[in-house]
Design a protein around this motif. Structure first.
Motif, short mmCIF file in Angstrom:
data_model
loop_
_atom_site.label_atom_id
_atom_site.label_comp_id
_atom_site.label_asym_id
_atom_site.label_seq_id
_atom_site.Cartn_x
_atom_site.Cartn_y
_atom_site.Cartn_z
N TYR A 79 0.48 -1.27 0.00
CA TYR A 79 0.22 -0.18 -0.10
C TYR A 79 1.12 1.27 -0.24
O TYR A 79 0.94 2.25 -1.15
N LEU A 80 2.20 1.52 0.58
CA LEU A 80 2.96 2.39 0.64
C LEU A 80 3.58 2.45 -0.36
O LEU A 80 3.62 4.28 -0.27
N GLN A 81 3.71 1.01 -0.76
CA GLN A 81 4.59 2.11 -2.28
C GLN A 81 4.03 2.02 -3.49
O GLN A 81 4.99 2.99 -4.10
N ASN A 82 3.32 2.57 -2.92
CA ASN A 82 1.82 2.54 -3.92
C ASN A 82 1.50 4.01 -4.04
O ASN A 82 1.60 4.71 -4.96
N LEU A 83 1.61 3.87 -2.70
CA LEU A 83 1.32 5.94 -2.23
C LEU A 83 3.47 6.80 -3.05
O LEU A 83 2.61 7.80 -2.98
N GLY A 84 3.79 5.72 -3.19
CA GLY A 84 4.87 6.03 -3.46
C GLY A 84 6.48 6.11 -2.06
O GLY A 84 6.99 7.53 -2.73
N PHE A 85 5.59 6.39 -1.66
CA PHE A 85 7.15 5.83 0.08
C PHE A 85 8.08 4.68 -0.60
O PHE A 85 7.42 3.37 -0.89
N SER A 86 9.15 5.53 -0.29
CA SER A 86 10.38 3.98 0.27
C SER A 86 10.27 3.12 0.89
O SER A 86 10.12 3.56 1.88
N GLU A 87 11.34 2.24 0.84
CA GLU A 87 11.30 1.70 2.35
C GLU A 87 12.07 2.67 3.26
O GLU A 87 11.84 1.84 4.41
N GLU A 88 12.93 2.84 2.51
CA GLU A 88 14.13 4.01 3.57
C GLU A 88 12.79 5.23 3.97
O GLU A 88 13.15 5.32 5.29
N GLU A 89 11.75 5.77 3.90
CA GLU A 89 10.72 6.66 4.41
C GLU A 89 10.12 6.12 5.19
O GLU A 89 9.85 6.46 6.34
N ILE A 90 9.66 4.90 4.91
CA ILE A 90 8.41 4.07 6.02
C ILE A 90 9.32 3.51 7.26
O ILE A 90 8.86 3.70 7.79
N PHE A 91 11.19 3.09 6.72
CA PHE A 91 12.00 3.10 7.89
C PHE A 91 12.06 4.20 8.76
O PHE A 91 12.24 3.86 10.34
N GLU A 92 12.40 4.85 8.39
CA GLU A 92 12.43 6.46 8.94
C GLU A 92 11.12 6.83 10.34
O GLU A 92 11.29 6.56 11.25
N TYR A 93 9.39 6.09 9.19
CA TYR A 93 8.58 6.48 10.29
C TYR A 93 8.42 5.79 11.21
O TYR A 93 8.45 6.12 12.49
N CYS A 94 9.13 4.36 11.56
CA CYS A 94 8.49 3.51 12.06
C CYS A 94 10.30 3.93 13.15
O CYS A 94 9.47 3.32 14.64
N LYS A 95 11.09 3.91 13.18
CA LYS A 95 12.41 5.02 14.40
C LYS A 95 11.54 5.91 14.96
O LYS A 95 12.60 6.11 15.51
N GLN A 96 10.92 6.95 14.61
CA GLN A 96 10.46 8.05 14.76
C GLN A 96 10.01 8.05 15.98
O GLN A 96 9.88 8.92 16.95
N ASN A 97 9.05 6.63 16.34
CA ASN A 97 8.42 6.53 16.88
C ASN A 97 9.45 5.53 18.41
O ASN A 97 9.27 4.59 17.83
N GLU A 98 9.12 6.55 19.10
CA GLU A 98 10.33 5.72 20.74
C GLU A 98 9.23 4.12 20.80
O GLU A 98 9.37 3.38 21.52
N GLU A 99 7.75 4.10 20.70
CA GLU A 99 7.14 2.88 21.17
C GLU A 99 7.65 1.63 20.22
O GLU A 99 7.09 0.27 20.31
N ILE A 100 8.07 2.06 19.69
CA ILE A 100 8.04 0.89 18.40
C ILE A 100 9.38 0.50 18.35
O ILE A 100 10.45 1.04 17.56
N GLU A 101 9.53 -0.49 18.81
CA GLU A 101 11.30 -1.57 18.90
C GLU A 101 11.54 -1.40 17.07
O GLU A 101 11.27 -1.98 15.87
N SER A 102 12.90 -0.96 16.71
CA SER A 102 12.62 -1.52 15.36
C SER A 102 14.61 -1.64 15.82
O SER A 102 15.47 -1.64 16.42
N ASP A 103 14.69 -1.89 14.58
CA ASP A 103 16.67 -2.75 14.13
C ASP A 103 16.57 -2.63 13.32
O ASP A 103 16.27 -2.35 12.20
#
Length: 191
Positions: A79-103
């Motif tokens: 869905y997000l790639q269909n909207l034009g978001f890259s993997e890097e942008e999605i990854f950055e969104y996840c890492k910005q939220n302190e509640e999401i455990e990121s690797d």
């Protein structure tokens, strides 16, 4: 970008019979400010919350009908790639939220964690806005094939609500058939 229309057409219409449930919950979420669909910068959040709703319906279906819950992080990516978001942008969104455990080394694990976290907060919000009984009624009505018991064809979620309002007794009978599903809903809908 019109994220609202995209979510309505791509995510919520994926399974037509579930659409009215999604619309009912989504409208409530928008009114309460839980999802924002009309401002830039909230697209990723809105899509993940929409897929989290699909996950909860999928888990309900698994518990009632013993069908596999197939919704997952692949859907979010598509869905997000269909909207034009890259993997890097999605990854950055996840890492910005302190509640999401990121690797930092693993996009897939981070996105799975984001979907798990979001599914939990969506479940909490649903239970904050609706009773467990109402949620059972909504999900059951959206997923059950009533043709053997009722004849219906909903035109919108208001008609679905009217159907539920006039069939409480029958829906209560279904709740009695699935006490473990009611316990799951009352317990927060998270495994």
């Amino acid at each position: 970008m019109d994220i609202e229309n995209y979510i309505q057409s791509a995510v919520f219409q994926e399974k037509e019979k579930h659409r009215y449930f999604y619309e009912l919950i989504w409208e409530n979420f928008k009114e309460s400010g839980f999802v924002i669909t009309d401002e830039d910068g909230y697209e990723i959040d809105a899509v993940i919350k929409a897929v989290a709703m699909q996950n909860l319906v999928g888990e309900f279906i698994y518990r009632v009908y013993d069908e596999v819950n197939e919704t997952g992080f692949e859907d979010v990516i598509e869905y997000l790639q269909n909207l034009g978001f890259s993997e890097e942008e999605i990854f950055e969104y996840c890492k910005q939220n302190e509640e999401i455990e990121s690797d930092d080394e693993d996009f897939e694990i981070t996105l799975k964690n984001a979907l798990d976290y979001t599914t939990e907060i969506v479940a909490d919000k649903m239970l904050e806005e609706f009773s467990a009984d109402d949620l059972f009624d909504y999900m059951f009505t959206a997923t059950y094939d009533f043709e053997q018991d009722f004849v219906f064809d909903f035109e919108d979620y208001e008609e679905m609500q009217a159907f539920i309002d006039t069939n409480h007794e029958q829906l209560d009978n279904y709740k009695e058939e699935y006490p473990s599903v009611m316990r799951w809903i009352e317990g927060g809908m998270i495994c």
